[in-house]
Design a protein around this motif. Structure first.
Motif, PDB file in Angstrom:
ATOM      1  N   MET A  20       0.802  -1.229   0.000  1.00 10.86           N
ATOM      2  CA  MET A  20       0.000   0.000   0.000  1.00 10.86           C
ATOM      3  C   MET A  20       0.832   1.276   0.000  1.00 10.86           C
ATOM      4  N   VAL A  21       2.139   1.149   0.084  1.00  8.85           N
ATOM      5  CA  VAL A  21       3.010   2.322   0.234  1.00  8.85           C
ATOM      6  C   VAL A  21       2.801   3.346  -0.879  1.00  8.85           C
ATOM      7  N   ARG A  22       2.815   2.886  -2.127  1.00 14.20           N
ATOM      8  CA  ARG A  22       2.674   3.832  -3.239  1.00 14.20           C
ATOM      9  C   ARG A  22       1.334   4.563  -3.174  1.00 14.20           C
ATOM     10  N   GLU A  23       0.279   3.868  -2.778  1.00 13.63           N
ATOM     11  CA  GLU A  23      -1.064   4.469  -2.711  1.00 13.63           C
ATOM     12  C   GLU A  23      -1.176   5.486  -1.585  1.00 13.63           C
ATOM     13  N   ILE A  24      -0.504   5.230  -0.476  1.00 12.68           N
ATOM     14  CA  ILE A  24      -0.675   6.049   0.726  1.00 12.68           C
ATOM     15  C   ILE A  24       0.354   7.168   0.851  1.00 12.68           C
ATOM     16  N   THR A  25       1.478   7.050   0.162  1.00 11.78           N
ATOM     17  CA  THR A  25       2.539   8.067   0.272  1.00 11.78           C
ATOM     18  C   THR A  25       2.047   9.501   0.048  1.00 11.78           C
ATOM     19  N   PRO A  26       1.142   9.779  -0.921  1.00  8.77           N
ATOM     20  CA  PRO A  26       0.689  11.163  -1.124  1.00  8.77           C
ATOM     21  C   PRO A  26      -0.002  11.784   0.100  1.00  8.77           C
ATOM     22  N   TYR A  27      -0.392  10.947   1.066  1.00  7.47           N
ATOM     23  CA  TYR A  27      -1.101  11.472   2.235  1.00  7.47           C
ATOM     24  C   TYR A  27      -0.160  11.740   3.416  1.00  7.47           C
ATOM     25  N   GLN A  28       1.120  11.498   3.190  1.00  7.74           N
ATOM     26  CA  GLN A  28       2.094  11.765   4.252  1.00  7.74           C
ATOM     27  C   GLN A  28       2.103  13.274   4.542  1.00  7.74           C
ATOM     28  N   GLY A  29       1.989  13.651   5.805  1.00  4.49           N
ATOM     29  CA  GLY A  29       1.971  15.063   6.185  1.00  4.49           C
ATOM     30  C   GLY A  29       0.658  15.768   5.878  1.00  4.49           C
ATOM     31  N   PHE A  30      -0.423  15.001   5.695  1.00  5.63           N
ATOM     32  CA  PHE A  30      -1.720  15.608   5.375  1.00  5.63           C
ATOM     33  C   PHE A  30      -2.162  16.619   6.435  1.00  5.63           C
ATOM     34  N   TYR A  31      -1.765  16.380   7.668  1.00  2.00           N
ATOM     35  CA  TYR A  31      -2.195  17.224   8.793  1.00  2.00           C
ATOM     36  C   TYR A  31      -1.570  18.622   8.750  1.00  2.00           C
ATOM     37  N   LYS A  32      -0.548  18.792   7.921  1.00  2.00           N
ATOM     38  CA  LYS A  32       0.095  20.111   7.804  1.00  2.00           C
ATOM     39  C   LYS A  32      -0.637  21.020   6.832  1.00  2.00           C
ATOM     40  N   LYS A  33      -1.560  20.455   6.068  1.00  2.99           N
ATOM     41  CA  LYS A  33      -2.295  21.234   5.071  1.00  2.99           C
ATOM     42  C   LYS A  33      -3.358  22.105   5.737  1.00  2.99           C
ATOM     43  N   VAL A  76      -6.912  23.589   6.795  1.00  6.33           N
ATOM     44  CA  VAL A  76      -8.069  22.799   7.218  1.00  6.33           C
ATOM     45  C   VAL A  76      -8.966  22.433   6.044  1.00  6.33           C
ATOM     46  N   GLY A  77      -9.200  23.380   5.126  1.00  7.17           N
ATOM     47  CA  GLY A  77     -10.074  23.113   3.993  1.00  7.17           C
ATOM     48  C   GLY A  77      -9.573  21.968   3.130  1.00  7.17           C
ATOM     49  N   GLN A  78      -8.256  21.906   2.919  1.00 13.92           N
ATOM     50  CA  GLN A  78      -7.667  20.827   2.130  1.00 13.92           C
ATOM     51  C   GLN A  78      -7.598  19.517   2.923  1.00 13.92           C
ATOM     52  N   ARG A  79      -7.487  19.654   4.236  1.00 12.23           N
ATOM     53  CA  ARG A  79      -7.325  18.481   5.088  1.00 12.23           C
ATOM     54  C   ARG A  79      -8.516  17.538   4.981  1.00 12.23           C
ATOM     55  N   SER A  80      -9.714  18.109   4.977  1.00  8.58           N
ATOM     56  CA  SER A  80     -10.917  17.274   4.891  1.00  8.58           C
ATOM     57  C   SER A  80     -10.923  16.457   3.607  1.00  8.58           C
ATOM     58  N   ALA A  81     -10.577  17.083   2.491  1.00  9.83           N
ATOM     59  CA  ALA A  81     -10.559  16.392   1.200  1.00  9.83           C
ATOM     60  C   ALA A  81      -9.485  15.314   1.177  1.00  9.83           C
ATOM     61  N   LEU A  82      -8.327  15.610   1.763  1.00 10.99           N
ATOM     62  CA  LEU A  82      -7.241  14.631   1.796  1.00 10.99           C
ATOM     63  C   LEU A  82      -7.620  13.408   2.627  1.00 10.99           C
ATOM     64  N   ILE A  83      -8.279  13.650   3.749  1.00  7.68           N
ATOM     65  CA  ILE A  83      -8.670  12.526   4.604  1.00  7.68           C
ATOM     66  C   ILE A  83      -9.718  11.675   3.898  1.00  7.68           C
ATOM     67  N   ASN A  84     -10.637  12.320   3.213  1.00  5.55           N
ATOM     68  CA  ASN A  84     -11.617  11.550   2.429  1.00  5.55           C
ATOM     69  C   ASN A  84     -10.915  10.697   1.384  1.00  5.55           C
ATOM     70  N   GLY A  85      -9.883  11.262   0.756  1.00  2.00           N
ATOM     71  CA  GLY A  85      -9.113  10.513  -0.235  1.00  2.00           C
ATOM     72  C   GLY A  85      -8.369   9.352   0.391  1.00  2.00           C
ATOM     73  N   LEU A  86      -7.807   9.583   1.580  1.00  2.00           N
ATOM     74  CA  LEU A  86      -7.087   8.526   2.289  1.00  2.00           C
ATOM     75  C   LEU A  86      -8.022   7.360   2.621  1.00  2.00           C
ATOM     76  N   VAL A  87      -9.207   7.691   3.126  1.00  2.00           N
ATOM     77  CA  VAL A  87     -10.173   6.644   3.459  1.00  2.00           C
ATOM     78  C   VAL A  87     -10.590   5.884   2.206  1.00  2.00           C
ATOM     79  N   ARG A  88     -10.840   6.618   1.145  1.00  2.00           N
ATOM     80  CA  ARG A  88     -11.276   5.996  -0.116  1.00  2.00           C
ATOM     81  C   ARG A  88     -10.205   5.061  -0.677  1.00  2.00           C
ATOM     82  N   ASP A  89      -8.963   5.551  -0.727  1.00  2.00           N
ATOM     83  CA  ASP A  89      -7.894   4.741  -1.318  1.00  2.00           C
ATOM     84  C   ASP A  89      -7.542   3.530  -0.454  1.00  2.00           C
TER      85      ASP A  89
END
Length: 262
Positions: free
Chosen positions: A125-138, A140-153
């Motif tokens: 799963m590394v390749r799929e999840i790597t783009p979400y590394q450091g998502f919490y630094k984004k 707040v508006g972007q964070r919600s979308a990133l977390i949705n993407g993380l859950v989906r992927d």
């Protein structure tokens, strides 16, 4: 003492919110000073107790109405900014960050996992999840979308076995729940902001204040003419001086206009 000096019609046309609130604050201060000569020059004008000013024939209820308008103007000015996060929103954000980081770190730091089965599952799963590394630094508006993407992927069918071996099924459900809670609270906050923006505008309040002030000034002028005294003359002169100095200060600033209905 010279008589027949009258307060002119007062208009807030093209004044900005700060200029209007400052003038009203100082106007109320003059009224309260006349009501109680021993009071401070600038008392807490919004919360001061008021009474009829008999010498000027100005009623307490009019002063209270102006106090209310001042409070609304200041609240309206603040409400033009975004409302801060509530404690509940902050808690939901902290929880989704905590759970999200746990999931991301467990997968990306697969070499530290205790069993070969877990390391192999995470590595897939590394390749799929790597783009979400450091998502919490984004933001707040972007964070919600990133977390949705993380859950989906992470929930893709091809990773179901890996998620099971990594014992992340419950964590993904929690992440989804906390993110949905935050998004729901954010929608509520935006709805409240919209209601505030659609409520009475600063321009409406400024117009109401001008009408009320001019009404009180009419009574003060009449009192100065029909029942002249040092007190009435002093008040009339003070308000004339206040209005003139406010306009002069505004002109010195170049008459920069800030719409009062924003």
């Amino acid at each position: 003492m010279e008589r027949n000096i009258l307060i002119p019609l007062i208009s807030f046309y093209s004044w900005n919110k700060q200029e209007i609130t400052t003038f009203i604050t100082r106007y109320l201060s003059r009224l309260l000073k006349h009501q109680a000569p021993s009071s401070p020059e600038y008392p807490d004008v919004q919360n001061a107790e008021v009474e009829d000013i008999e010498a000027l024939h100005i009623r307490a209820e009019w002063i209270q109405q102006l106090q209310d308008i001042l409070a609304q103007l200041e609240d309206n000015t603040l409400s033009s900014r975004s409302m801060p996060e509530s404690a509940e929103m902050k808690a939901a954000d902290e929880e989704r960050i905590r759970v999200g980081q746990y999931i991301v770190n467990r997968i990306l730091e697969y070499n530290s996992l205790p069993t070969a089965a877990e390391r192999e599952a995470a590595e897939l799963m590394v390749r799929e999840i790597t783009p979400y590394q450091g998502f919490y630094k984004k933001p707040v508006g972007q964070r919600s979308a990133l977390i949705n993407g993380l859950v989906r992927d992470a929930s893709k069918e091809e990773y179901s076995d890996s998620i099971s071996k990594l014992h992340l099924t419950e964590a993904l459900a929690e992440l989804k729940r906390f993110n949905a809670l935050y998004e729901s609270l954010e929608e509520q906050r935006q709805a409240k902001e919209k209601i505030k923006k659609e409520s009475v505008t600063s321009r409406d309040l400024a117009n109401d204040a001008a009408i009320l002030i001019n009404n009180m000034n009419d009574y003060a002028n009449a009192s100065s003419l029909l029942e002249p005294s040092d007190a009435t003359d002093t008040f009339v002169r003070d308000i004339i001086k206040l209005y003139d100095s406010s306009r002069e200060a505004r002109n010195r600033r170049g008459g920069e206009r800030e719409e009062t209905d924003k």
